[in-house]
Each structure stands twice: as C-alpha cells, then as structure tokens.
Enzyme design. Structure first.
Site, PDB file in Angstrom:
ATOM      1  N   GLU A 182      22.606  97.062 -21.415  1.00 36.74           N
ATOM      2  CA  GLU A 182      23.396  97.362 -20.252  1.00 36.74           C
ATOM      3  C   GLU A 182      25.021  97.376 -21.018  1.00 36.74           C
ATOM      4  O   GLU A 182      25.664  98.057 -20.658  1.00 36.74           O
ATOM      5  CB  GLU A 182      23.429  96.165 -19.389  1.00 36.74           C
ATOM      6  CG  GLU A 182      22.255  96.016 -18.679  1.00 36.74           C
ATOM      7  CD  GLU A 182      21.819  97.382 -17.575  1.00 36.74           C
ATOM      8  OE1 GLU A 182      22.744  98.048 -17.493  1.00 36.74           O
ATOM      9  OE2 GLU A 182      20.824  97.606 -16.949  1.00 36.74           O
ATOM     10  N   ASN A 241      27.310 100.502 -21.083  1.00 37.02           N
ATOM     11  CA  ASN A 241      28.830 100.466 -20.675  1.00 37.02           C
ATOM     12  C   ASN A 241      29.757 100.986 -21.384  1.00 37.02           C
ATOM     13  O   ASN A 241      30.868 101.875 -21.081  1.00 37.02           O
ATOM     14  CB  ASN A 241      29.072  99.242 -20.065  1.00 37.02           C
ATOM     15  CG  ASN A 241      28.416  98.878 -18.737  1.00 37.02           C
ATOM     16  OD1 ASN A 241      27.705  99.977 -18.006  1.00 37.02           O
ATOM     17  ND2 ASN A 241      28.381  97.738 -18.309  1.00 37.02           N
ATOM     18  N   ARG A 261      24.271 106.390 -11.454  1.00 36.91           N
ATOM     19  CA  ARG A 261      24.630 104.863 -12.100  1.00 36.91           C
ATOM     20  C   ARG A 261      24.514 103.983 -10.821  1.00 36.91           C
ATOM     21  O   ARG A 261      25.083 104.275  -9.687  1.00 36.91           O
ATOM     22  CB  ARG A 261      25.959 105.114 -12.564  1.00 36.91           C
ATOM     23  CG  ARG A 261      26.266 105.839 -13.750  1.00 36.91           C
ATOM     24  CD  ARG A 261      26.577 105.093 -14.969  1.00 36.91           C
ATOM     25  NE  ARG A 261      25.160 104.577 -15.281  1.00 36.91           N
ATOM     26  CZ  ARG A 261      24.160 105.023 -16.273  1.00 36.91           C
ATOM     27  NH1 ARG A 261      24.328 106.260 -16.557  1.00 36.91           N
ATOM     28  NH2 ARG A 261      23.138 104.308 -16.300  1.00 36.91           N
TER      29      ARG A 261
HETATM   30  N1  ATP Z   1      33.138  98.805 -21.525  1.00 36.47           N
HETATM   31  C1  ATP Z   1      33.591  99.228 -20.366  1.00 36.47           C
HETATM   32  N2  ATP Z   1      34.667  99.916 -20.086  1.00 36.47           N
HETATM   33  C2  ATP Z   1      35.388 100.199 -19.296  1.00 36.47           C
HETATM   34  N3  ATP Z   1      35.011  99.978 -17.975  1.00 36.47           N
HETATM   35  C3  ATP Z   1      33.780  99.414 -18.004  1.00 36.47           C
HETATM   36  C4  ATP Z   1      32.926  98.742 -19.128  1.00 36.47           C
HETATM   37  N4  ATP Z   1      32.010  98.192 -18.551  1.00 36.47           N
HETATM   38  C5  ATP Z   1      31.936  98.486 -17.357  1.00 36.47           C
HETATM   39  N5  ATP Z   1      32.890  99.039 -16.957  1.00 36.47           N
HETATM   40  C6  ATP Z   1      33.294  99.106 -15.265  1.00 36.47           C
HETATM   41  O1  ATP Z   1      32.516  98.326 -14.456  1.00 36.47           O
HETATM   42  C7  ATP Z   1      32.004  99.094 -13.565  1.00 36.47           C
HETATM   43  C8  ATP Z   1      30.791  98.366 -13.161  1.00 36.47           C
HETATM   44  O2  ATP Z   1      29.680  98.139 -14.481  1.00 36.47           O
HETATM   45  P1  ATP Z   1      28.037  98.220 -14.118  1.00 36.47           P
HETATM   46  O3  ATP Z   1      27.544  98.225 -15.429  1.00 36.47           O
HETATM   47  O4  ATP Z   1      27.914  96.934 -13.299  1.00 36.47           O
HETATM   48  O5  ATP Z   1      27.519  99.408 -13.470  1.00 36.47           O
HETATM   49  P2  ATP Z   1      27.743 100.925 -13.934  1.00 36.47           P
HETATM   50  O6  ATP Z   1      27.693 100.950 -15.196  1.00 36.47           O
HETATM   51  O7  ATP Z   1      28.882 101.624 -13.186  1.00 36.47           O
HETATM   52  O8  ATP Z   1      26.286 101.214 -13.424  1.00 36.47           O
HETATM   53  P3  ATP Z   1      24.854 100.874 -14.094  1.00 36.47           P
HETATM   54  O9  ATP Z   1      25.191  99.934 -15.067  1.00 36.47           O
HETATM   55  O10 ATP Z   1      23.968 100.440 -12.914  1.00 36.47           O
HETATM   56  O11 ATP Z   1      24.240 102.131 -14.533  1.00 36.47           O
HETATM   57  C9  ATP Z   1      31.667 100.622 -13.973  1.00 36.47           C
HETATM   58  O12 ATP Z   1      31.415 101.208 -13.145  1.00 36.47           O
HETATM   59  C10 ATP Z   1      32.990 100.662 -14.935  1.00 36.47           C
HETATM   60  O13 ATP Z   1      33.904 100.973 -13.945  1.00 36.47           O
HETATM   61 MG    MG Z   2      26.524  99.685 -16.693  1.00 38.99          MG
END
Ligand code: ATP
Ligand code: MG
Lengths: 147, 110
Positions: free
Chosen positions: A48, A52, A106
């Site tokens: 995860e 990200n 996502r």
């Molecule tokens: N390393 C990162 N850099 C920039 N923004 C981030 C990062 N990690 C998370 N985010 C932000 O936080 C939000 C939530 O992250 P999360 O992993 O919970 O959901 P997602 O990645 O959008 O979907 P999923 O993980 O279910 O595929 C993301 O949509 C993004 O905007």
């Molecule tokens: Mg994610």
C-alpha cells in the site's frame, strides 16, 4: 531504541517494483519466524505505502522510493517508506476510508488497510517535499508442541 | 498473473490467479471488461481461489467491475476467498456491493 538488524533500499517509482519491494521486506522479516498471517500483513502494508509513492507522489517524471527497515526491541519490524514527491496537504483527510484524489479504479482504502494490517502507522508529509509512512508490526513469539 | 474466463448462459465466470496489485490490476481489468462487454452477463463471478496476494488494488478492481456491471443490471459475486482475502474484502465493506462466499475454513490461519 535498540536496533537489532536493519536494511535499506531505494528504487525508481515504477509499478514493476511493487512486488520486489514487499517481497524484500517480507524476506527480511522472515528471520523472526512470523506466521503466514503476519507475513501477509507486512506484505500488504508495504504494498500500500509503496504503491502510494508510485501512484500519487511523482506527478512528472519518475522519482525514487526509499525503504528503511529495522528490527527493534520486542521483535517489532519498523518499516519507513519515503518519497520526495508532492506531499499530502491534509493527512487526516487523506487517511479517511474511501478518500482518494484519483478515484476511478482506486478505492481510497490504502491507509485504512495499512491501519488494520499493522500495529501502528505514522504519516508525516510536507507539500512539495515528500511523504514518509512508518509502519510498525510486532511478530509474536511462537510456541510449538514438539518443536 | 492470469485470468481464465468462461461464459455459462447469463453467468460470466472469471478465475484470477497470481498477485493482484497496482502493477497487475490493469491487465486483469481489461480481460474481465472485454469479456463482460461482449457477454453482458447477469452475474459476474470473480473466483479468487488462485490469488496468492492482493492489496487495495484488488478491492478497487471489484468496485470498478461492480460499477460497470450494475449499469447493465448485473451483479457481482466473490468466490473462494482465502482467509487473508476475506479479511481484506471485509474491512473494505465490499459486502454492500457484492455477495461473497464464506471464508475457506479448512485453510484458516494458525
Ligand atoms: N505518497 C503520497 N504522496 C502524495 N499523496 C499521497 C501519498 N500517499 C497517499 N496520498 C494521498 O492520500 C490519498 C489516500 O491514499 P489511500 O492509499 O488511502 O487511497 P488511494 O491510494 O487513493 O486508493 P487505494 O490505495 O485504495 O488504491 C490518495 O488519494 C492521495 O491523494
Ligand atoms: Mg493507496
């Protein structure tokens, strides 16, 4: 805090490296004799956080992803996953289940999954500087009958 | 990673094997959507028996297929989740949009 063992690695933020990254941390933690469930929890949480960095952090070009992994006291695996990307403006909102700035395919559940599959996570981020996610997972001692 | 697809009447059956992550989800999605667009099934069965790893990309995959198939009036069923996949599906609240087999007891952890 006493560090018993550690490794670090970095790689370009390419999706082809997701499997390698979670596999490397799982192989390192295997020395603590984890259960299959504990190994799966670690692999999922790392996947995860690394995904990200790959999906969200670098809007233009391919940056680097950094992993710093330590075994600290009480058989706790501490995994720091870092990027030097765009950062998260509102961490609290980003961590809410189903919140995603991308949507579509996502689910917005990455942080929720990391939270339920590990003992503790810590997120620090600065807009324009990058994000660091620290995951803590304790490997429980195992007592077996007949060794 | 591979997807085996078979079509029995109104049911489109997709058996996924290997690891589901952000890297592999795109080609799994395409295989399922191509088949679903031509078969127009009432029920899409996603069989996870052969899935060895999955993260939230797998949840996104199920949610995305639900969105597509429900537009045609179809439903989604998740079959053969391992204890680990069942746990992941459950915390995502997937039961609100899809039915799911009970966890495969004989393989439960510990
Ligand atoms: N390393 C990162 N850099 C920039 N923004 C981030 C990062 N990690 C998370 N985010 C932000 O936080 C939000 C939530 O992250 P999360 O992993 O919970 O959901 P997602 O990645 O959008 O979907 P999923 O993980 O279910 O595929 C993301 O949509 C993004 O905007
Ligand atoms: Mg994610």
């Amino acid at each position: 805090m006493q560090v018993k063992n550690k490794f670090s690695l970095s790689f370009p933020a390419l999706s082809a490296n997701e499997g390698f990254a979670r596999g490397a941390v799982a192989a390192f933690a295997a020395g603590l004799d984890p259960t299959l469930e504990e190994i799966n929890d670690i692999k999922t949480s790392v996947s995860e956080a690394v995904t990200n960095c790959i999906v969200h952090a670098y809007k233009s070009g391919v940056g680097q992803v950094y992993i710093y992994c330590e075994i600290i006291e009480d058989d706790v695996v501490k995994i720091r996953i870092k990027d030097k990307g765009c950062g998260i403006p509102d961490i609290k909102q980003a961590m809410e289940p189903l919140y995603s700035t991308i949507g579509g395919e996502r689910a917005g559940l990455g942080f929720a999954v990391m939270q339920s599959f590990s003992d503790k996570i810590r997120v620090s981020s600065k807009v324009g500087k990058g994000t660091t996610v620290t995951i803590y997972k304790k490997i429980m001692p195992r007592y077996r009958i007949n060794g | 990673m591979s997807v085996k697809i078979s079509n029995k009447g109104e049911v489109l059956y997709c058996s996924i094997s290997g690891e589901i992550d952000h890297h592999s989800a795109g080609s799994i999605r395409k295989a399922i959507d191509d088949a679903a667009n031509s078969a127009m099934p009432n029920l899409l069965v996603l069989d996870f028996a052969g899935v060895t790893f999955m993260d939230s990309s797998g949840i996104g995959l199920v949610m995305g297929r639900y969105r597509n198939i429900s537009k045609q009036g179809g439903k989604v069923h998740i079959s053969n989740p391992s204890p680990y996949i069942h746990k992941l599906m459950h915390i995502s609240g997937i039961e609100r949009i899809a039915t799911m087999d009970p966890v495969r007891e004989e393989e439960s952890y510990r």
